[in-house]
Design a protein around this motif. Structure first.
Motif, PDB file in Angstrom:
ATOM      1  N   THR A 181       2.725  -4.712   1.636  1.00 25.72           N
ATOM      2  CA  THR A 181       1.402  -4.887   1.026  1.00 25.72           C
ATOM      3  C   THR A 181       0.519  -3.786   1.605  1.00 25.72           C
ATOM      4  OG1 THR A 181       1.775  -7.250   0.897  1.00 25.72           O
ATOM      5  CG2 THR A 181      -0.478  -6.490   0.559  1.00 25.72           C
ATOM      6  N   VAL A 182      -0.026  -2.986   0.705  1.00 29.53           N
ATOM      7  CA  VAL A 182      -0.674  -1.740   1.121  1.00 29.53           C
ATOM      8  C   VAL A 182      -2.145  -1.765   0.690  1.00 29.53           C
ATOM      9  CG1 VAL A 182      -0.445   0.778   1.127  1.00 29.53           C
ATOM     10  CG2 VAL A 182       1.556  -0.637   0.648  1.00 29.53           C
ATOM     11  N   ASP A 183      -2.966  -1.155   1.510  1.00 30.74           N
ATOM     12  CA  ASP A 183      -4.409  -1.152   1.272  1.00 30.74           C
ATOM     13  C   ASP A 183      -4.768  -0.178   0.138  1.00 30.74           C
ATOM     14  OD1 ASP A 183      -7.085  -1.457   1.425  1.00 30.74           O
ATOM     15  OD2 ASP A 183      -7.332  -0.490   3.383  1.00 30.74           O
ATOM     16  N   THR A 184      -4.527  -0.626  -1.088  1.00 28.54           N
ATOM     17  CA  THR A 184      -4.879   0.179  -2.274  1.00 28.54           C
ATOM     18  C   THR A 184      -5.606  -0.730  -3.266  1.00 28.54           C
ATOM     19  OG1 THR A 184      -2.910  -0.339  -3.557  1.00 28.54           O
ATOM     20  CG2 THR A 184      -2.740   1.542  -2.053  1.00 28.54           C
ATOM     21  N   ALA A 185      -6.101  -0.092  -4.325  1.00 31.06           N
ATOM     22  CA  ALA A 185      -6.855  -0.847  -5.333  1.00 31.06           C
ATOM     23  C   ALA A 185      -6.003  -1.932  -5.989  1.00 31.06           C
ATOM     24  CB  ALA A 185      -7.374   0.119  -6.397  1.00 31.06           C
ATOM     25  N   ASN A 223      -5.649 -12.744   2.974  1.00 29.41           N
ATOM     26  CA  ASN A 223      -4.733 -13.526   3.812  1.00 29.41           C
ATOM     27  C   ASN A 223      -3.475 -12.767   4.238  1.00 29.41           C
ATOM     28  OD1 ASN A 223      -6.426 -15.772   3.635  1.00 29.41           O
ATOM     29  ND2 ASN A 223      -5.604 -16.241   1.590  1.00 29.41           N
ATOM     30  N   VAL A 224      -3.507 -11.433   4.052  1.00 25.56           N
ATOM     31  CA  VAL A 224      -2.303 -10.654   4.400  1.00 25.56           C
ATOM     32  C   VAL A 224      -2.331 -10.321   5.901  1.00 25.56           C
ATOM     33  CG1 VAL A 224      -1.059  -8.491   4.010  1.00 25.56           C
ATOM     34  CG2 VAL A 224      -2.140  -9.676   2.095  1.00 25.56           C
ATOM     35  N   LYS A 225      -1.247 -10.703   6.602  1.00 29.25           N
ATOM     36  CA  LYS A 225      -1.208 -10.461   8.057  1.00 29.25           C
ATOM     37  C   LYS A 225      -0.848  -9.015   8.373  1.00 29.25           C
ATOM     38  CE  LYS A 225       0.113 -15.124   9.479  1.00 29.25           C
ATOM     39  NZ  LYS A 225       0.982 -15.685   8.430  1.00 29.25           N
ATOM     40  N   ASN A 226       0.052  -8.443   7.565  1.00 25.45           N
ATOM     41  CA  ASN A 226       0.591  -7.122   7.887  1.00 25.45           C
ATOM     42  C   ASN A 226       0.232  -6.124   6.781  1.00 25.45           C
ATOM     43  OD1 ASN A 226       2.013  -5.283   9.329  1.00 25.45           O
ATOM     44  ND2 ASN A 226       4.047  -5.957   8.662  1.00 25.45           N
ATOM     45  N   LEU A 227      -1.058  -5.789   6.695  1.00 23.67           N
ATOM     46  CA  LEU A 227      -1.511  -4.875   5.632  1.00 23.67           C
ATOM     47  C   LEU A 227      -1.331  -3.425   6.096  1.00 23.67           C
ATOM     48  CD1 LEU A 227      -2.988  -4.701   2.834  1.00 23.67           C
ATOM     49  CD2 LEU A 227      -5.122  -4.540   4.141  1.00 23.67           C
ATOM     50  N   PHE A 228      -0.549  -2.656   5.353  1.00 21.21           N
ATOM     51  CA  PHE A 228      -0.311  -1.258   5.718  1.00 21.21           C
ATOM     52  C   PHE A 228      -1.383  -0.354   5.123  1.00 21.21           C
ATOM     53  CE2 PHE A 228       4.536  -2.143   5.570  1.00 21.21           C
ATOM     54  CZ  PHE A 228       4.550  -2.492   6.911  1.00 21.21           C
ATOM     55  N   SER A 229      -1.675   0.730   5.833  1.00 20.31           N
ATOM     56  CA  SER A 229      -2.443   1.821   5.221  1.00 20.31           C
ATOM     57  C   SER A 229      -1.460   2.608   4.351  1.00 20.31           C
ATOM     58  CB  SER A 229      -3.024   2.736   6.310  1.00 20.31           C
ATOM     59  OG  SER A 229      -1.961   3.370   6.992  1.00 20.31           O
ATOM     60  N   VAL A 230      -1.967   3.441   3.446  1.00 22.44           N
ATOM     61  CA  VAL A 230      -1.055   4.256   2.635  1.00 22.44           C
ATOM     62  C   VAL A 230      -0.233   5.193   3.526  1.00 22.44           C
ATOM     63  CG1 VAL A 230      -2.158   4.187   0.363  1.00 22.44           C
ATOM     64  CG2 VAL A 230      -2.969   5.841   2.050  1.00 22.44           C
ATOM     65  N   GLU A 231      -0.851   5.699   4.594  1.00 26.10           N
ATOM     66  CA  GLU A 231      -0.132   6.615   5.503  1.00 26.10           C
ATOM     67  C   GLU A 231       1.062   5.897   6.131  1.00 26.10           C
ATOM     68  OE1 GLU A 231      -3.400   6.104   5.531  1.00 26.10           O
ATOM     69  OE2 GLU A 231      -4.430   8.041   5.454  1.00 26.10           O
ATOM     70  N   GLN A 232       0.818   4.656   6.608  1.00 27.53           N
ATOM     71  CA  GLN A 232       1.913   3.899   7.247  1.00 27.53           C
ATOM     72  C   GLN A 232       3.038   3.625   6.261  1.00 27.53           C
ATOM     73  OE1 GLN A 232      -0.615   0.603   8.497  1.00 27.53           O
ATOM     74  NE2 GLN A 232      -0.054   0.975  10.626  1.00 27.53           N
ATOM     75  N   SER A 233       2.661   3.151   5.068  1.00 31.92           N
ATOM     76  CA  SER A 233       3.681   2.788   4.091  1.00 31.92           C
ATOM     77  C   SER A 233       4.515   4.005   3.680  1.00 31.92           C
ATOM     78  CB  SER A 233       3.028   2.139   2.865  1.00 31.92           C
ATOM     79  OG  SER A 233       3.997   1.880   1.894  1.00 31.92           O
TER      80      SER A 233
END
Ligand SMILES: NC(=O)c1ccc[n+]([C@@H]2O[C@H](COP(=O)([O-])OP(=O)(O)OC[C@H]3O[C@@H](n4cnc5c(N)ncnc54)[C@H](OP(=O)(O)O)[C@@H]3O)[C@@H](O)[C@H]2O)c1
Length: 263
Positions: A212-216, A224-234
């Motif tokens: 689950t990535v921090d995008t639109a 409620n997402v515990k492990n939200l990735f940045s686009v760089e991480q993903s």
């Protein structure tokens, strides 16, 4: 002709844009064709292209993945400029034209189902149709090339899928259009792996779940997402998976950590 070329489909923002940024910075010999439906509005992508250090390594083409004629034109451009393709990443995707997944049957409508499936599954498959030949001529990994003859392969085709497209994993229901589109995309991956895996130059085709990535696309559901990735991480994790792929992995569905997902 340059030695290494990748195509990122759906590159205007989110994961697709980040694939372009990361690949261009980590591989000086790589050229990228970045496709998006409205290049004139893809400001960050245009800014990237203007960076003096990139010296013409980023090519931006207009492709709405629902438009087969545009896909074909992009393939002709790639053939003319590079003659082969090492990596194709099908990134474009929508949750639903409304921006929200359906929670129950009453939310369904034909237009939403059709648009989601066309964008997320039929478009990427048509990309496979038009770029398959160029991928068979590709030299394999855009990372470290294997010297082990058994590990050598032609280009790599990545369909960015989603874990919610797994039928086995579906315990909650809902999101009819999105789940069905990604499930169909995974079937396309499997079929592509069989057809493009015949013969000497085997193209590796995989579906990858980016987390689950921090995008639109997923923003309405981040709370409620515990492990939200940045686009760089993903993208960094996905490229580690892509670099590790072998012919034996083709036709499979993996997470960002290369955990095998059931269809
Ligand atoms: N974010 C997550 O949590 C998450 C989780 C699992 C899977 N994914 C998958 O990851 C992929 C990338 O999504 P994202 O998170 O980066 O979302 P995003 O930031 O919303 O980006 C979506 C991209 O798809 C493009 N697009 C949509 N319809 C298109 C069409 N018809 N033709 C060409 N491009 C089109 C958009 O272009 P425009 O700028 O023109 O709209 C945009 O570049 C998708 O396949 C998505 O299903 C994301």
């Amino acid at each position: 002709m340059v030695s290494t070329a990748a195509l990122i489909q759906g590159a205007s923002r989110g994961l697709g844009l980040q694939f372009c940024k990361t690949l261009l910075s980590r591989q000086p010999a790589l050229s990228i064709i970045a496709t998006c439906r409205t290049p004139g509005q893809a400001q960050e992508l245009q800014d990237l292209k203007s960076e003096p250090l990139l010296a013409g390594r980023l090519h931006i083409l207009g492709v709405d993945v629902k438009n087969e004629a545009q896909i074909q034109e992009a393939a002709e451009y790639a053939e003319k400029h590079f003659g082969q393709l090492d990596l194709l990443v099908n990134c474009a995707g929508i949750l639903h034209p409304s921006g929200r997944g359906e929670t129950s049957l009453k939310d369904l409508n034909l237009q939403g189902l059709q648009e989601t499936c066309t964008t997320n599954a039929f478009g990427p498959l048509l990309m496979g149709k038009h770029f398959g030949k160029l991928l068979t001529k590709g030299g394999g990994s855009v990372g470290v090339k294997s010297t082990d003859a058994k590990q050598q392969h032609a280009g790599v085709l990545v369909n960015i899928s989603a874990k919610v497209g797994s039928t086995t994993d579906n315990a909650l229901g809902g999101w009819y259009s999105y789940r069905m589109s990604k499930c169909a995309l995974n079937m396309a991956t499997k079929n592509l792996s069989i057809e493009l895996g015949r013969g000497k130059n085997k193209v590796i085709c995989v579906s990858l779940h980016p987390g689950t990535v921090d995008t639109a696309l997923s923003r309405p559901y981040h709370k409620n997402v515990k492990n939200l990735f940045s686009v760089e991480q993903s993208v960094s994790k996905l490229l580690t998976v892509i670099d590790s792929l072998t012919v034996e992995d083709s036709g499979k569905f993996f997470t960002y950590d290369k955990e095998l997902l059931p269809f």
